[in-house]
Scaffold this motif. Structure first.
Motif, PDB file in Angstrom:
ATOM      1  N   LYS A 180      -6.761  -1.397   9.321  1.00  0.00           N
ATOM      2  CA  LYS A 180      -6.046  -0.211   8.833  1.00  0.00           C
ATOM      3  C   LYS A 180      -4.544  -0.493   8.752  1.00  0.00           C
ATOM      4  O   LYS A 180      -4.001  -1.317   9.497  1.00  0.00           O
ATOM      5  N   THR A 181      -3.873   0.217   7.887  1.00  0.00           N
ATOM      6  CA  THR A 181      -2.413   0.230   7.862  1.00  0.00           C
ATOM      7  C   THR A 181      -1.972   1.371   8.775  1.00  0.00           C
ATOM      8  O   THR A 181      -2.460   2.490   8.644  1.00  0.00           O
TER       9      THR A 181
ATOM     10  N   PRO B   5      -0.791  -3.647   3.170  1.00  0.00           N
ATOM     11  CA  PRO B   5      -2.080  -3.346   3.801  1.00  0.00           C
ATOM     12  C   PRO B   5      -2.255  -4.096   5.117  1.00  0.00           C
ATOM     13  O   PRO B   5      -1.968  -5.295   5.201  1.00  0.00           O
TER      14      PRO B   5
ATOM     15  N   THR C 184      -6.780   9.193   1.789  1.00  0.00           N
ATOM     16  CA  THR C 184      -6.100   7.903   1.920  1.00  0.00           C
ATOM     17  C   THR C 184      -5.306   7.811   3.210  1.00  0.00           C
ATOM     18  O   THR C 184      -5.272   6.778   3.860  1.00  0.00           O
TER      19      THR C 184
ATOM     20  N   ASP D 162      -7.512   4.690   4.717  1.00  0.00           N
ATOM     21  CA  ASP D 162      -6.852   3.380   4.686  1.00  0.00           C
ATOM     22  C   ASP D 162      -5.602   3.336   5.556  1.00  0.00           C
ATOM     23  O   ASP D 162      -5.242   2.302   6.101  1.00  0.00           O
TER      24      ASP D 162
ATOM     25  N   GLY E   2      -1.221   4.026  -1.580  1.00  0.00           N
ATOM     26  CA  GLY E   2      -2.576   3.636  -1.958  1.00  0.00           C
ATOM     27  C   GLY E   2      -2.793   3.744  -3.462  1.00  0.00           C
ATOM     28  O   GLY E   2      -3.878   4.114  -3.909  1.00  0.00           O
TER      29      GLY E   2
ATOM     30  N   ILE F 105       0.842  -1.204   0.000  1.00  0.00           N
ATOM     31  CA  ILE F 105       0.000   0.000   0.000  1.00  0.00           C
ATOM     32  C   ILE F 105       0.878   1.255   0.000  1.00  0.00           C
ATOM     33  O   ILE F 105       0.460   2.318  -0.445  1.00  0.00           O
TER      34      ILE F 105
END
Length: 569
Positions: free
Chosen positions: A196-197, A31, A86, A164, A71, A4
């Motif tokens: 979530k990252t 991710p 993002t 994200d 992302g 990601i």
């Protein structure tokens, strides 16, 4: 699975600098991963974060080479607003992040931008406020909150938006230890429950490791020095070599001559296999002597039965009573909002107590003005933005001397000497605006130290400092204390600072003084630690799990040994 976040041979140089801050960065984050980034101040870790959310190059212009995707987007093309959909960022300097007039408005800001219906907005704000424990603050003004409360409001503002990637820049810098644990627990729960990252940049490595992270990335001089699992990294000497503080229990085991094995899972003291190290630690414990007790001197400052409230009937401090000896170096600790900063404000004359006295050298200073007290008592505030008034670093540090009519040649000499001690001499001709939060902190400390005060009060002196600069400043303060007899009070959330540099701790909880004892005894007393939102030192767990009954004795020996090692080095 595709990453990601991906840096490929990425370098970046700020417009105002000759050398790149980031050099040939190759990094993949996948991710759902939780990654911790550590490194000394100026190593490039904050720049790395600014690349992820678009602040580089839009707010901080410069030249870059290589590629970066976050992302699936290129931040340099997407822009700050585009990247905010993002990447949600919690800044270290929380004041720069507030938008709303109230906490509720601030938390709801992203939802308003997305035209979320009002009923739904109220529900979402309420939910996230409960999670980060700010429900009782929703109608407060964000800028009037304590440092820890501001941090939680910033976290809520980011978490309410469905991004994200969550990016935390020094999330623990202004939090008391127990609140810090809750913050790390909260980040961990959100990462797991919402997939979530998470990217965390933080100096307080041991506190972040309260919950598992997938990898620790060590940045040094703009390059990635290590990218390892916590267990693997803690079995090496990379952290110490890079000037990053290891967990205390790891350092204690190394002092005892132990070689840490990755297979013993050293990332958590609670679950680490200590069997291979027990005998070495016990032998070391028996052979290290305790320090001699210092003789008591005359009082520098006495606080006598102090009561204070901002609003009548709502006491902030109640019955505070203690004495500080001349030449003493002590810490004042307690949870966020306990009244520690209020106490320092009363000593400096910003407010007057409702009841009680403050004596300086045995004289009641109730009638003295702020300026008169300022000739003897220097205060370094928690937030550097509230102290800095000049655009250039040299002028800011020189301001107090110039106001007092000190000759310019002496001003220059004293400012340069202080800047060297605070690690700021290379930046002497820089504008303050070009500095990081931690560097600004050092400027404010320098601006007070240059005045040679008799009593020095420091509110969170090491928040946001890497271990190298922390040690540099604290060793300087210790030298001032020992050689010039300056009395030093430190309001701190840093339990290591409290243990390492002070022989006495004043503990305040809910406006009352609940302990006045050695730091080692305070941090091995579960009831006091819980009530004041402190964190029991990991040396306590190490002692208990290795069968050493005198946990505070192990802690005191460790600190004494560390001081001896430092004085020899």
């Amino acid at each position: 699975m595709n990453p990601i976040i991906e840096f490929q041979n990425y370098s970046f140089k700020y417009r105002s600098q000759q050398e790149p801050t980031l050099r040939d960065i190759n990094l993949k984050i996948y991710p759902g991963e939780k990654v911790l980034i550590v490194g000394p101040s100026g190593s490039g870790k904050s720049t790395l974060a600014s690349c992820l959310n678009g602040l580089v190059p839009f707010s901080y212009p410069g030249e870059n080479s290589g590629t970066l995707t976050v992302g699936g987007k290129d931040p340099a093309k997407t822009g700050i607003f585009g990247m905010s959909k993002t990447v949600g960022t919690v800044l270290q300097d929380t004041d720069g992040q507030f938008i709303g007039m109230t906490v509720a408005e601030d938390v709801a800001f992203a939802l308003e931008n997305d035209c979320v219906p009002q009923d739904q907005m109220f529900d979402l704000v309420d939910q996230v406020a409960q999670v980060v424990d700010i429900k009782n603050l929703l109608h407060h003004v964000p800028t009037e909150l304590s440092g820890g409360q501001k941090q939680r409001v910033s976290m809520a503002g980011v978490m309410v938006d469905d991004v994200d990637i969550l990016l935390f820049d020094e999330p623990l810098a202004n939090l008391d230890p127990a609140t810090g644990k809750r913050a790390i627990d909260l980040i961990d729960r959100i990462q797991k429950e919402k997939k979530k990252t998470v990217v965390i940049i933080e100096h307080r490595l041991e506190d972040v490791l309260y919950r598992d992270v997938d990898r620790i990335i060590v940045v040094g001089e703009g390059r990635i020095v290590a990218d390892e699992t916590p267990d693997k990294l803690l079995s090496t000497n990379v952290l110490a070599e890079q000037g990053i503080r290891e967990p205390l229990y790891i350092t204690a085991l190394k002092h005892a001559g132990c070689v840490i094995d990755e297979k013993s899972h050293p990332s958590h003291i609670e679950s680490m296999d200590l069997q291979p190290y027990k005998e070495s630690l016990k032998t070391w414990f028996e052979n290290v002597a305790l320090p001699e007790k210092k003789k008591e001197t005359e009082a520098a400052l006495e606080i006598l039965n102090l009561d204070f409230s901002y609003v009548t009937g709502n006491p902030v401090l109640s019955g505070i009573h203690f004495r500080i000896n001349r030449g003493e170096m002590l810490s004042i600790v307690g949870k966020n909002g306990a009244g520690k900063s209020t106490l320092s404000g009363l000593i400096c004359g910003f407010n007057n107590p409702d009841r009680g006295q403050i004596l300086l050298r045995g004289e009641d200073i109730g009638s003295k003005s702020i300026k008169e007290r300022g000739e003897i008592i220097g205060l370094v505030m928690q937030n550097p933005n509230q102290m800095i008034s000049k655009p250039m670093i040299f002028d800011e540090v020189a301001l107090g001397l110039r106001v007092r009519g000190v000759p310019e040649e002496e001003v220059k000499e004293r400012v340069f000497e202080t800047l060297k001690i605070c690690g700021l001499y290379p930046f002497r001709n820089w504008p303050v605006s070009a500095l990081s939060f931690g560097q600004k902190k050092r400027v404010t400390i320098a601006s007070i130290l240059v005045m040679n005060p008799e009593v020095l009060i420091l509110d969170e002196p090491t928040a946001g400092q890497d271990y190298h600069h922390y040690t540099e400043i604290m060793e300087f303060l210790k030298e001032l204390n020992e050689k010039q007899g300056i009395t030093i009070l430190m309001i701190t959330h840093d339990m290591h600072l409290m243990l390492e540099y002070t022989d006495r701790a004043i503990v305040i909880a809910d406006g009352k003084l609940i302990a006045d004892d050695t730091p080692a005894r305070v941090l091995t007393d579960e009831a006091t630690a819980d009530r004041a939102y402190l964190k029991k030192t990991s040396l306590y767990d190490l002692a208990v799990r290795c069968g050493i009954e005198d946990a505070s004795g192990l802690t005191e020996r460790f600190i004494h040994y560390e001081r001896q090692v430092r004085s020899r080095g």
